[in-house]
Design a protein around this motif. Sequence first.
Motif, short mmCIF file in Angstrom:
data_model
loop_
_atom_site.label_atom_id
_atom_site.label_comp_id
_atom_site.label_asym_id
_atom_site.label_seq_id
_atom_site.Cartn_x
_atom_site.Cartn_y
_atom_site.Cartn_z
N VAL A 1 6.95 -10.25 8.56
CA VAL A 1 6.15 -9.67 7.90
C VAL A 1 4.73 -9.93 7.63
CG1 VAL A 1 8.06 -9.46 6.04
CG2 VAL A 1 6.91 -11.67 6.27
N GLY A 2 3.80 -9.36 6.89
CA GLY A 2 2.31 -9.63 6.92
C GLY A 2 1.50 -8.48 7.37
N GLY A 3 2.21 -7.56 8.14
CA GLY A 3 1.51 -6.34 8.69
C GLY A 3 1.20 -5.50 7.40
N SER A 4 2.14 -5.37 6.57
CA SER A 4 1.85 -4.40 5.14
C SER A 4 0.90 -5.10 4.30
CB SER A 4 3.34 -4.24 4.58
OG SER A 4 4.19 -3.30 5.27
N ASP A 5 0.84 -6.43 4.19
CA ASP A 5 -0.04 -7.20 3.47
C ASP A 5 -1.54 -6.56 3.77
OD1 ASP A 5 2.37 -8.72 3.73
OD2 ASP A 5 1.33 -10.34 2.56
N HIS A 6 -1.99 -6.45 5.13
CA HIS A 6 -3.33 -6.18 5.20
C HIS A 6 -3.81 -4.69 5.36
CE1 HIS A 6 -2.43 -5.06 9.62
NE2 HIS A 6 -3.66 -5.24 9.69
N LEU A 7 -3.00 -3.84 4.97
CA LEU A 7 -3.21 -2.49 5.03
C LEU A 7 -4.00 -2.07 3.90
CD1 LEU A 7 0.35 -0.75 5.68
CD2 LEU A 7 -1.46 -1.32 7.41
N PRO A 8 -4.99 -1.47 4.13
CA PRO A 8 -5.81 -1.05 3.23
C PRO A 8 -5.43 -0.35 1.77
CG PRO A 8 -6.43 0.51 4.88
CD PRO A 8 -5.46 -0.47 5.31
N ALA A 9 -5.67 -0.58 0.84
CA ALA A 9 -5.14 -0.22 -0.37
C ALA A 9 -5.99 0.71 -1.35
CB ALA A 9 -4.53 -1.34 -1.28
N GLY B 1 -6.63 6.78 6.19
CA GLY B 1 -8.03 7.17 6.53
C GLY B 1 -8.75 6.61 7.76
N HIS B 2 -7.80 6.35 8.57
CA HIS B 2 -8.15 5.62 9.99
C HIS B 2 -9.15 4.39 9.72
CE1 HIS B 2 -6.55 8.91 12.16
NE2 HIS B 2 -6.97 9.80 11.51
N VAL B 3 -8.80 4.03 8.53
CA VAL B 3 -9.84 2.74 8.13
C VAL B 3 -8.94 1.27 8.69
CG1 VAL B 3 -10.77 1.14 6.54
CG2 VAL B 3 -10.72 3.59 6.28
N THR B 4 -9.65 0.69 9.84
CA THR B 4 -8.95 -0.60 10.41
C THR B 4 -9.65 -1.83 10.11
OG1 THR B 4 -10.10 -0.05 12.23
CG2 THR B 4 -7.76 0.88 12.25
N VAL C 1 -0.54 12.82 -6.58
CA VAL C 1 -1.98 12.50 -6.78
C VAL C 1 -2.42 11.37 -6.08
CG1 VAL C 1 -3.98 11.89 -8.46
CG2 VAL C 1 -2.24 13.80 -8.99
N TYR C 2 -1.49 10.40 -6.14
CA TYR C 2 -1.83 9.05 -5.54
C TYR C 2 -1.94 9.10 -4.17
CZ TYR C 2 -0.67 4.49 -3.35
OH TYR C 2 -0.97 3.36 -2.45
N HIS C 3 -0.78 9.76 -3.34
CA HIS C 3 -0.74 9.90 -1.90
C HIS C 3 -1.89 10.82 -1.45
CE1 HIS C 3 2.57 7.58 -1.23
NE2 HIS C 3 3.54 8.42 -2.25
N ARG C 4 -2.24 11.95 -2.28
CA ARG C 4 -3.33 12.59 -1.70
C ARG C 4 -4.71 12.11 -1.75
NH1 ARG C 4 -1.70 18.51 -4.64
NH2 ARG C 4 0.04 19.01 -3.25
N ALA C 5 -4.76 11.03 -2.76
CA ALA C 5 -6.14 10.48 -2.90
C ALA C 5 -6.38 9.22 -1.97
CB ALA C 5 -6.38 10.29 -4.37
N HIS C 6 -5.29 8.66 -1.74
CA HIS C 6 -5.30 7.43 -1.11
C HIS C 6 -6.07 7.36 0.19
CE1 HIS C 6 -4.02 3.49 0.47
NE2 HIS C 6 -3.66 4.15 1.70
N PRO C 7 -6.16 8.24 1.13
CA PRO C 7 -7.13 8.27 2.24
C PRO C 7 -8.56 8.30 1.92
CG PRO C 7 -5.35 9.75 2.66
CD PRO C 7 -5.29 9.36 1.46
N TYR C 8 -8.91 9.01 0.92
CA TYR C 8 -10.32 9.23 0.63
C TYR C 8 -10.73 7.84 -0.30
CZ TYR C 8 -9.10 14.17 1.39
OH TYR C 8 -8.91 15.24 2.19
N VAL C 9 -9.97 7.28 -1.05
CA VAL C 9 -10.25 6.23 -1.61
C VAL C 9 -10.59 5.09 -0.79
CG1 VAL C 9 -9.51 4.59 -3.49
CG2 VAL C 9 -9.20 6.81 -3.76
N VAL C 10 -9.40 4.99 0.25
CA VAL C 10 -9.70 4.02 1.33
C VAL C 10 -10.96 4.15 2.00
CG1 VAL C 10 -8.72 3.17 3.41
CG2 VAL C 10 -7.20 3.33 1.60
N GLY D 1 0.67 6.60 13.33
CA GLY D 1 -0.56 5.49 13.72
C GLY D 1 0.18 4.20 13.25
N MET D 2 1.19 3.79 12.56
CA MET D 2 1.62 2.48 12.10
C MET D 2 2.90 2.23 12.81
SD MET D 2 0.78 2.48 8.29
CE MET D 2 1.71 4.25 8.02
#
Length: 234
Positions: free
Chosen positions: A75-83, A166-169, A108-117, A210-211
């Motif tokens: 575990v730990g991989g999910s911890d560091h994903l952008p929120a 959002g391809h944010v790494t 709404v959450y899933h659609r907005a998530h990439p843009y917020v990130v 991508g994950m």
Amino acid sequence: MLILADSLAFHGPTRAELLTHPLLYPNVLAGLLGRDVDCVARLGWTTRDAWWALTKDPYVYSVLLPRAGAVVLAVGGSDHLPASLPPYLREGIAYARPAWLRRGLRTVYHRAHPYVVRAHGGRLRALPQQVTDNYLTRCVQALRAVRPGLPIVAMVPPPYDAPYHGHVTRPHAPAVAAARSWGERLGVPMVDADVVIEPFLRRGELNKDGMHWSWAAHEAIAQEMAATLRTAGL
């Protein structure tokens, strides 16, 4: 062996699979080491969920842990994903009522998530690094208290490049450095998923999300995990 993991343990190149699928890394690992493997995992599980599994799930601490010859904290991989939301707000969507409101909030959450990130550039993680380190430390301390001498290994966060995020790494490199530093401090050998998975990601050979991983990546992680477990004394 007991593996506490996230969806990487049961997700293949196209979809989530039954945990019995022979090409998933827990089962490949079992074949490499000639041992039975118990895997406890869910989508998005963090180090906090691993701690809760160890301390709140009676089947884990009463049945699986006593018979384990080694424990893998995968575990730990999910911890560091952008929120885009703090975990308590994101998880709270599932409890919204009535059902139409819950479905609407989730959409709404899933659609907005990439843009917020993309807007915050990955500055908000699913869990802060110090929280990740704290839960991993508690897991190791508890395991060493109840099972002295039990081999324990953990995992360096694997790389990702996800459209959903959002391809944010940006969080990845600091998380890798922190995981390696934590492993040295605690004396826990680390499965270096960053090194193992990066070539597959670079060549575009992972799941299209991508994950998650291809079958070849599952095989490579199992090989690395087997070597790390042998180093840990299995």
